[in-house]
Design an enzyme around this catalytic site. Structure first.
Site, PDB file in Angstrom:
ATOM      1  N   ASP A   1       4.809  15.603  51.069  1.00 46.22           N
ATOM      2  CA  ASP A   1       3.994  14.414  50.796  1.00 46.22           C
ATOM      3  C   ASP A   1       3.336  14.144  52.045  1.00 46.22           C
ATOM      4  OD1 ASP A   1       2.998  12.120  50.300  1.00 46.22           O
ATOM      5  OD2 ASP A   1       4.906  10.968  50.489  1.00 46.22           O
ATOM      6  N   CYS A   2       2.175  14.269  52.119  1.00 41.61           N
ATOM      7  CA  CYS A   2       1.386  14.236  53.219  1.00 41.61           C
ATOM      8  C   CYS A   2       0.326  12.856  53.104  1.00 41.61           C
ATOM      9  CB  CYS A   2       0.578  15.412  53.503  1.00 41.61           C
ATOM     10  SG  CYS A   2      -0.661  15.260  55.034  1.00 41.61           S
ATOM     11  N   GLY A   3       0.827  12.218  53.687  1.00 35.82           N
ATOM     12  CA  GLY A   3       0.051  10.911  53.750  1.00 35.82           C
ATOM     13  C   GLY A   3      -0.984  10.467  54.925  1.00 35.82           C
TER      14      GLY A   3
ATOM     15  N   ASN B   1       2.044   9.571  57.825  1.00 37.48           N
ATOM     16  CA  ASN B   1       3.130  10.683  58.119  1.00 37.48           C
ATOM     17  C   ASN B   1       3.231  11.599  56.946  1.00 37.48           C
ATOM     18  OD1 ASN B   1       4.638   9.238  60.116  1.00 37.48           O
ATOM     19  ND2 ASN B   1       4.788   7.407  58.760  1.00 37.48           N
TER      20      ASN B   1
ATOM     21  N   ASP C   1      -1.559  11.275  46.034  1.00 37.20           N
ATOM     22  CA  ASP C   1      -0.199  10.216  46.253  1.00 37.20           C
ATOM     23  C   ASP C   1       0.018   9.161  45.092  1.00 37.20           C
ATOM     24  OD1 ASP C   1      -2.370   9.155  47.356  1.00 37.20           O
ATOM     25  OD2 ASP C   1      -1.120   7.520  48.630  1.00 37.20           O
TER      26      ASP C   1
ATOM     27  N   ASP D   1       2.721   0.561  46.538  1.00 40.85           N
ATOM     28  CA  ASP D   1       3.053   1.612  47.597  1.00 40.85           C
ATOM     29  C   ASP D   1       2.545   1.339  49.048  1.00 40.85           C
ATOM     30  OD1 ASP D   1       3.544   3.687  49.495  1.00 40.85           O
ATOM     31  OD2 ASP D   1       3.116   5.241  48.050  1.00 40.85           O
TER      32      ASP D   1
HETATM   33  N1  LIG Z   1      10.598   1.319  57.321  1.00 43.33           N
HETATM   34  C1  LIG Z   1       9.397   1.032  57.965  1.00 43.33           C
HETATM   35  N2  LIG Z   1       9.473   0.090  58.862  1.00 43.33           N
HETATM   36  C2  LIG Z   1       8.179  -0.390  59.559  1.00 43.33           C
HETATM   37  N3  LIG Z   1       7.215   0.447  59.318  1.00 43.33           N
HETATM   38  C3  LIG Z   1       6.954   1.382  58.663  1.00 43.33           C
HETATM   39  C4  LIG Z   1       8.047   1.819  57.845  1.00 43.33           C
HETATM   40  N4  LIG Z   1       7.898   2.887  56.851  1.00 43.33           N
HETATM   41  C5  LIG Z   1       6.653   2.919  57.143  1.00 43.33           C
HETATM   42  N5  LIG Z   1       6.113   2.154  58.173  1.00 43.33           N
HETATM   43  C6  LIG Z   1       4.728   2.088  58.655  1.00 43.33           C
HETATM   44  O1  LIG Z   1       4.060   2.082  57.501  1.00 43.33           O
HETATM   45  C7  LIG Z   1       2.846   2.732  57.709  1.00 43.33           C
HETATM   46  C8  LIG Z   1       2.613   3.531  56.509  1.00 43.33           C
HETATM   47  O2  LIG Z   1       3.788   4.371  56.364  1.00 43.33           O
HETATM   48  P1  LIG Z   1       3.718   5.809  55.447  1.00 43.33           P
HETATM   49  O3  LIG Z   1       4.366   5.099  54.085  1.00 43.33           O
HETATM   50  O4  LIG Z   1       4.459   6.711  56.078  1.00 43.33           O
HETATM   51  O5  LIG Z   1       2.172   5.990  55.138  1.00 43.33           O
HETATM   52  P2  LIG Z   1       1.414   7.159  54.573  1.00 43.33           P
HETATM   53  O6  LIG Z   1       2.060   7.616  53.210  1.00 43.33           O
HETATM   54  O7  LIG Z   1       0.120   6.568  54.318  1.00 43.33           O
HETATM   55  O8  LIG Z   1       1.270   8.352  55.553  1.00 43.33           O
HETATM   56  C9  LIG Z   1       2.868   3.254  58.605  1.00 43.33           C
HETATM   57  O9  LIG Z   1       2.056   2.604  59.955  1.00 43.33           O
HETATM   58  C10 LIG Z   1       4.186   3.510  59.430  1.00 43.33           C
HETATM   59  O10 LIG Z   1       4.591   3.415  60.600  1.00 43.33           O
HETATM   60  C1  LIG Z   2      -5.751   5.211  48.891  1.00 42.72           C
HETATM   61  C2  LIG Z   2      -5.216   6.279  49.956  1.00 42.72           C
HETATM   62  C3  LIG Z   2      -6.127   6.070  51.117  1.00 42.72           C
HETATM   63  C4  LIG Z   2      -3.802   6.026  50.045  1.00 42.72           C
HETATM   64  O1  LIG Z   2      -3.396   6.981  51.130  1.00 42.72           O
HETATM   65  P1  LIG Z   2      -2.098   6.848  51.959  1.00 42.72           P
HETATM   66  O2  LIG Z   2      -1.755   5.226  52.221  1.00 42.72           O
HETATM   67  O3  LIG Z   2      -0.754   7.066  51.002  1.00 42.72           O
HETATM   68  O4  LIG Z   2      -2.082   7.571  53.134  1.00 42.72           O
HETATM   69  C5  LIG Z   2      -5.233   7.747  49.222  1.00 42.72           C
HETATM   70  O5  LIG Z   2      -4.698   7.587  48.113  1.00 42.72           O
HETATM   71  C6  LIG Z   2      -6.823   8.176  49.015  1.00 42.72           C
HETATM   72  O6  LIG Z   2      -7.243   8.712  50.161  1.00 42.72           O
HETATM   73  N1  LIG Z   2      -7.311   7.940  47.830  1.00 42.72           N
HETATM   74  C7  LIG Z   2      -8.849   8.667  47.593  1.00 42.72           C
HETATM   75  C8  LIG Z   2      -9.427   7.660  46.768  1.00 42.72           C
HETATM   76  C9  LIG Z   2      -8.799   7.204  45.463  1.00 42.72           C
HETATM   77  O7  LIG Z   2      -7.664   7.208  45.368  1.00 42.72           O
HETATM   78  O8  LIG Z   2      -9.428   6.674  44.590  1.00 42.72           O
HETATM   79  K   LIG Z   3       1.558   7.594  50.713  1.00 38.41           K
END
Ligand SMILES: Nc1ncnc2c1ncn2[C@@H]1O[C@H](COP(=O)(O)OP(=O)(O)O)[C@@H](O)[C@H]1O
Ligand SMILES: CC(C)(COP(=O)(O)O)[C@@H](O)C(=O)NCCC(=O)O
Ligand SMILES: [K+]
Length: 258
Positions: A6-8, A11, A109, A129
């Site tokens: 799962d690439c966000g 992270n 995602d 989320d």
């Molecule tokens: N348990 C936590 N406590 C504090 N900050 C968190 C925690 N989990 C994630 N974050 C923060 O929330 C943000 C989004 O995290 P994450 O869910 O990994 O995002 P993505 O899926 O978009 O990569 C990041 O800035 C991360 O540092």
């Molecule tokens: C809305 C998001 C930026 C969320 O990404 P994340 O916070 O999980 O990194 C991602 O799902 C995205 O780039 N979406 C594309 C546009 C859309 O969902 O309509």
């Molecule tokens: K995510």
């Protein structure tokens, strides 16, 4: 054995699924320049440190960052001798309908979260989320993805305040003792914490009004438990919803002979 990725935007999470449960989960920052060889060394190291000696032969990927997919494909091809299922690509089937404007590329995602949510909790859901963005995604009465809401993420908002205002420090998100702060940090924490509580309650209520039916609200992402302390924002917290959704989509593709 299945590797789910799962690439966000912030992270990337790797989980190994043994057919019944996740036997390991590791997290790294998302960097599109990271090569297949780098991923593999990192994964092998963690596997041997954790004494996990399994052969990965299937991979499913959800990526909100299109550029990382190339190196993940090379990883699968070179080291796991397989082609990954990549959610959002035409050759990866989804078990639910996606009802959005034609030509719209919904973040994978968001789709995966709703598939995972529907599998665990049935129809009529709002999945919130807390990632880089704070997203709300709606599962309709037949399990279809019917749209959602995208708001700035919590950490992104804190970073933006700090970047834009010379006298505002970078602070952590916590629940402040009081709403009215008496110093800069308390004021900022209150604005973020209660601001997001208001945002979540407000958006959820409006979605429920618009859909005119009872809906279950699921919170996911690292900061969801913290916000749950504000008010009862969610009916359920799901720690691992995206990973669960990836497993469901993988199983669906196998069942369809894909
Ligand atoms: N348990 C936590 N406590 C504090 N900050 C968190 C925690 N989990 C994630 N974050 C923060 O929330 C943000 C989004 O995290 P994450 O869910 O990994 O995002 P993505 O899926 O978009 O990569 C990041 O800035 C991360 O540092
Ligand atoms: C809305 C998001 C930026 C969320 O990404 P994340 O916070 O999980 O990194 C991602 O799902 C995205 O780039 N979406 C594309 C546009 C859309 O969902 O309509
Ligand atoms: K995510």
């Amino acid at each position: 054995m299945l590797l789910a990725i799962d690439c966000g935007n912030t992270n990337t999470v790797f989980s190994i699924f043994d057919g019944e449960s996740f036997i390991a989960t590791w997290r790294t920052s998302t960097e599109w320049q990271r090569t297949a060889d780098q991923y593999y060394v990192w994964l092998r190291t963690l596997m041997s440190l954790n004494k996990i000696d399994v052969a990965i032969d299937e991979v499913i990927v959800s990526s909100t960052v299109p550029r990382v997919v190339f190196n993940l494909r090379v990883l699968c091809n070179r080291y796991f001798d397989c082609r990954p299922y990549v959610v959002g690509k035409p050759d990866c089937l989804l078990p639910v309908d996606v009802r959005v404007d034609s030509g719209t590329q919904v973040g994978p995602d968001r789709l995966v979260n709703t598939v995972g949510g529907f599998d665990l909790h049935g129809p009529d859901l709002i999945v919130v989320d807390f990632g880089t963005a704070t997203t709300f995604d709606v599962v309709g009465r037949d399990g279809a993805y019917v749209g959602g809401v995208i708001s700035p993420g919590v950490n992104l908002s804190l970073q933006a305040l700090h970047d834009a205002a010379a006298a505002l420090p970078l602070v952590d998100v916590t629940k402040p003792a009081q709403v009215v702060g008496k110093n800069t940090v308390d004021c900022m924490q209150s604005g973020i914490f209660w601001g997001y509580v208001g945002l979540i309650n407000g958006v959820v209520e409006r979605i429920k009004d618009e859909r005119a039916r009872p809906m279950k609200v699921i919170g996911t992402g690292g900061l969801a438990p913290l916000f749950q302390q504000g008010d009862a924002l969610f009916d359920v917290f799901e720690d691992n919803l995206t990973m669960h959704g990836l497993v469901v989509i993988h199983r669906h593709n196998k069942e369809m002979g894909n």
